[in-house]
Design an enzyme around this catalytic site. Structure first.
Site, mmCIF file in Angstrom:
data_model
loop_
_atom_site.group_PDB
_atom_site.id
_atom_site.type_symbol
_atom_site.label_atom_id
_atom_site.label_comp_id
_atom_site.label_asym_id
_atom_site.label_seq_id
_atom_site.Cartn_x
_atom_site.Cartn_y
_atom_site.Cartn_z
ATOM 1 N N LYS A 228 0.826 -1.217 0.000
ATOM 2 C CA LYS A 228 0.000 0.000 0.000
ATOM 3 C C LYS A 228 0.858 1.263 0.000
ATOM 4 O O LYS A 228 0.643 2.177 -0.779
ATOM 5 C CB LYS A 228 -0.917 0.057 1.243
ATOM 6 C CG LYS A 228 -1.805 -1.134 1.434
ATOM 7 C CD LYS A 228 -2.641 -1.018 2.696
ATOM 8 C CE LYS A 228 -1.846 -0.964 3.986
ATOM 9 N NZ LYS A 228 -1.082 -2.173 4.307
ATOM 10 N N ARG B 114 -9.330 1.002 9.014
ATOM 11 C CA ARG B 114 -8.853 -0.354 9.287
ATOM 12 C C ARG B 114 -9.872 -1.168 10.050
ATOM 13 O O ARG B 114 -9.613 -2.337 10.342
ATOM 14 C CB ARG B 114 -7.601 -0.231 10.148
ATOM 15 C CG ARG B 114 -6.337 -0.611 9.432
ATOM 16 C CD ARG B 114 -5.235 -0.399 10.430
ATOM 17 N NE ARG B 114 -4.084 -1.146 10.125
ATOM 18 C CZ ARG B 114 -3.014 -0.647 9.496
ATOM 19 N NH1 ARG B 114 -3.025 0.589 9.053
ATOM 20 N NH2 ARG B 114 -1.966 -1.387 9.316
ATOM 21 N N ARG C 103 12.111 -5.479 4.277
ATOM 22 C CA ARG C 103 11.862 -4.026 4.184
ATOM 23 C C ARG C 103 12.859 -3.276 5.059
ATOM 24 O O ARG C 103 13.174 -3.672 6.167
ATOM 25 C CB ARG C 103 10.442 -3.693 4.645
ATOM 26 C CG ARG C 103 10.231 -2.185 4.712
ATOM 27 C CD ARG C 103 8.803 -1.781 4.767
ATOM 28 N NE ARG C 103 8.085 -2.282 5.914
ATOM 29 C CZ ARG C 103 6.793 -2.078 6.104
ATOM 30 N NH1 ARG C 103 6.084 -1.408 5.213
ATOM 31 N NH2 ARG C 103 6.194 -2.556 7.164
ATOM 32 N N ARG D 135 11.989 -2.041 10.688
ATOM 33 C CA ARG D 135 10.993 -1.490 11.611
ATOM 34 C C ARG D 135 10.760 -2.457 12.771
ATOM 35 O O ARG D 135 10.755 -3.676 12.559
ATOM 36 C CB ARG D 135 9.674 -1.283 10.850
ATOM 37 C CG ARG D 135 9.287 0.146 10.643
ATOM 38 C CD ARG D 135 8.191 0.308 9.639
ATOM 39 N NE ARG D 135 6.910 -0.292 10.012
ATOM 40 C CZ ARG D 135 5.790 -0.159 9.290
ATOM 41 N NH1 ARG D 135 5.802 0.549 8.178
ATOM 42 N NH2 ARG D 135 4.672 -0.738 9.666
ATOM 43 N N ARG E 259 0.171 -9.127 13.265
ATOM 44 C CA ARG E 259 -0.466 -8.079 12.438
ATOM 45 C C ARG E 259 -1.353 -8.695 11.365
ATOM 46 O O ARG E 259 -2.417 -8.163 11.049
ATOM 47 C CB ARG E 259 0.615 -7.198 11.788
ATOM 48 C CG ARG E 259 1.259 -6.227 12.772
ATOM 49 C CD ARG E 259 2.570 -5.680 12.261
ATOM 50 N NE ARG E 259 2.436 -4.847 11.084
ATOM 51 C CZ ARG E 259 3.438 -4.563 10.249
ATOM 52 N NH1 ARG E 259 4.653 -5.053 10.485
ATOM 53 N NH2 ARG E 259 3.235 -3.795 9.214
HETATM 54 P P1 AP5 Z 1 4.973 -1.452 1.733
HETATM 55 O O1 AP5 Z 1 4.516 -0.692 0.543
HETATM 56 O O2 AP5 Z 1 5.787 -0.750 2.761
HETATM 57 O O3 AP5 Z 1 3.729 -2.206 2.381
HETATM 58 P P2 AP5 Z 1 2.472 -1.657 3.171
HETATM 59 O O4 AP5 Z 1 1.277 -2.363 2.646
HETATM 60 O O5 AP5 Z 1 2.446 -0.169 3.189
HETATM 61 O O6 AP5 Z 1 2.852 -2.257 4.593
HETATM 62 P P3 AP5 Z 1 2.884 -1.612 6.040
HETATM 63 O O7 AP5 Z 1 3.549 -2.651 6.904
HETATM 64 O O8 AP5 Z 1 3.488 -0.241 6.075
HETATM 65 O O9 AP5 Z 1 1.409 -1.528 6.329
HETATM 66 P P4 AP5 Z 1 0.743 -1.659 7.651
HETATM 67 O O10 AP5 Z 1 -0.616 -1.472 7.178
HETATM 68 O O11 AP5 Z 1 0.927 -2.829 8.505
HETATM 69 O O12 AP5 Z 1 1.517 -0.543 8.506
HETATM 70 P P5 AP5 Z 1 1.123 0.917 8.884
HETATM 71 O O13 AP5 Z 1 2.356 1.722 8.810
HETATM 72 O O14 AP5 Z 1 -0.092 1.374 8.146
HETATM 73 O O15 AP5 Z 1 5.777 -2.735 1.191
HETATM 74 C C1 AP5 Z 1 6.363 -3.657 2.098
HETATM 75 C C2 AP5 Z 1 7.730 -4.087 1.558
HETATM 76 O O16 AP5 Z 1 7.552 -4.830 0.353
HETATM 77 C C3 AP5 Z 1 8.648 -2.903 1.184
HETATM 78 O O17 AP5 Z 1 9.974 -3.250 1.494
HETATM 79 C C4 AP5 Z 1 8.452 -2.751 -0.341
HETATM 80 O O18 AP5 Z 1 9.628 -2.235 -0.950
HETATM 81 C C5 AP5 Z 1 8.183 -4.188 -0.768
HETATM 82 N N1 AP5 Z 1 7.212 -4.269 -1.861
HETATM 83 C C6 AP5 Z 1 6.098 -3.501 -2.037
HETATM 84 N N2 AP5 Z 1 5.443 -3.898 -3.141
HETATM 85 C C7 AP5 Z 1 6.140 -4.950 -3.658
HETATM 86 C C8 AP5 Z 1 5.958 -5.794 -4.789
HETATM 87 N N3 AP5 Z 1 4.913 -5.630 -5.626
HETATM 88 N N4 AP5 Z 1 6.852 -6.782 -5.001
HETATM 89 C C9 AP5 Z 1 7.923 -6.959 -4.161
HETATM 90 N N5 AP5 Z 1 8.153 -6.177 -3.083
HETATM 91 C C10 AP5 Z 1 7.266 -5.197 -2.819
HETATM 92 O O19 AP5 Z 1 0.672 0.719 10.398
HETATM 93 C C11 AP5 Z 1 1.589 0.338 11.399
HETATM 94 C C12 AP5 Z 1 0.830 0.192 12.713
HETATM 95 O O20 AP5 Z 1 0.233 1.463 13.069
HETATM 96 C C13 AP5 Z 1 -0.350 -0.785 12.705
HETATM 97 O O21 AP5 Z 1 0.067 -2.122 12.942
HETATM 98 C C14 AP5 Z 1 -1.206 -0.227 13.844
HETATM 99 O O22 AP5 Z 1 -0.717 -0.591 15.098
HETATM 100 C C15 AP5 Z 1 -1.036 1.279 13.684
HETATM 101 N N6 AP5 Z 1 -2.073 1.873 12.807
HETATM 102 C C16 AP5 Z 1 -1.879 2.480 11.609
HETATM 103 N N7 AP5 Z 1 -3.049 2.883 11.091
HETATM 104 C C17 AP5 Z 1 -4.012 2.519 11.969
HETATM 105 C C18 AP5 Z 1 -5.432 2.623 11.976
HETATM 106 N N8 AP5 Z 1 -6.101 3.187 10.964
HETATM 107 N N9 AP5 Z 1 -6.102 2.119 13.046
HETATM 108 C C19 AP5 Z 1 -5.446 1.548 14.076
HETATM 109 N N10 AP5 Z 1 -4.111 1.392 14.130
HETATM 110 C C20 AP5 Z 1 -3.397 1.869 13.074
#
Ligand code: AP5
Length: 215
Positions: free
Chosen positions: A13, A88, A127, A160, A171
């Site tokens: 994402k 979410r 990552r 991270r 997660r």
């Molecule tokens: P990346 O693009 O970074 O993936 P992502 O889907 O953004 O993953 P995140 O782990 O950042 O999402 P998340 O939803 O768990 O974390 P968030 O920060 O929102 O890609 C991942 C890796 O793969 C990278 O290295 C990339 O280069 C590689 N890649 C990407 N696409 C690829 C492809 N096609 N092929 C190969 N490699 C690829 O949230 C973190 C925490 O914050 C949550 O766990 C929660 O505790 C809290 N939080 C955030 N938002 C909320 C909410 N709305 N409500 C409650 N808690 C929340």
């Protein structure tokens, strides 16, 4: 264009959101990035959020919804935005609907970046994130020019805290229980399209741009 990117942790994402924000010149609003900035700045919100994030749990809805509602009122979000990592839960989605309704607008597209759990644990262990600007890389799929150093700001790249395999498994469990039901929620509103997140980054991007069009 008002867009939501849905998908499991590590589905891609954030990677797609950054590329789409640049192409369409609209802000990328990532609740995860907002929490990480608060943790770095040692704010009260950051201290509270960190306890949940380190365990792979969601931050409670009441801490998230007001923060996003405020962000959507800012000038740069009036012509469009990309929400990454929000909503979410169903209550977050309902709160977002209410906020947008009060603003006289609505979501145009919800893109579900679909990627199986098996790919995700491996992806997230590779990552690397910049400690300063938050830019993300991958040890195999998206390497920085110099190993361990951010291309954008020259700071150190780290794994991270919540990308350790045991936290990633938690997660994913939380995603399936609390976030996946949003797929049906947005299907019922006729705004959801699923795209294949297993493809190379550029291929997934092209598919999304085909769906969204040129505007
Ligand atoms: P990346 O693009 O970074 O993936 P992502 O889907 O953004 O993953 P995140 O782990 O950042 O999402 P998340 O939803 O768990 O974390 P968030 O920060 O929102 O890609 C991942 C890796 O793969 C990278 O290295 C990339 O280069 C590689 N890649 C990407 N696409 C690829 C492809 N096609 N092929 C190969 N490699 C690829 O949230 C973190 C925490 O914050 C949550 O766990 C929660 O505790 C809290 N939080 C955030 N938002 C909320 C909410 N709305 N409500 C409650 N808690 C929340």
């Amino acid at each position: 264009m008002k867009l939501i990117l849905l998908g499991a942790p590590g589905a891609g994402k954030g990677t797609q959101a950054k590329m789409l924000a640049k192409k369409y010149d609209i802000p990328h609003i990532s609740t995860g990035d907002i929490f990480r900035a608060n943790i770095k700045n040692e704010t009260e919100l950051g201290k509270e959020a960190k306890g949940y994030m380190d365990q792979g749990l969601l931050v409670p809805d009441e801490l998230v919804v007001a923060l996003v509602a405020d962000r959507l009122q800012e000038d740069d979000a009036q012509e469009g935005f990309i929400l990454d990592g929000f909503p979410r839960t169903i209550p977050q989605a309902q709160h977002l609907d209410k906020t947008l309704d009060e603003m006289g607008t609505k979501i145009d597209h919800v893109i579900d970046v679909d990627c199986p759990d098996a790919n995700i644990v491996k992806r997230l262990s590779g990552r690397r994130a910049c400690i300063k600007c938050g830019a993300t890389y991958h040890t195999e799929h998206l390497k920085p020019k110099v190993e361990g150093i951010c291309d954008v700001c020259g700071s150190e790249l780290v794994l991270r805290d919540d990308d350790k395999p045991e936290t990633v498994i938690k997660r994913l469990q939380v995603y399936h229980e609390q976030t996946q039901p949003l797929i049906e929620y947005y299907k019922d509103k006729n705004v959801l399209v699923s795209v294949d997140g297993k493809l190379p980054i550029e291929d997934t991007f092209e598919i999304i741009v085909d769906i969204l069009g040129d505007r």
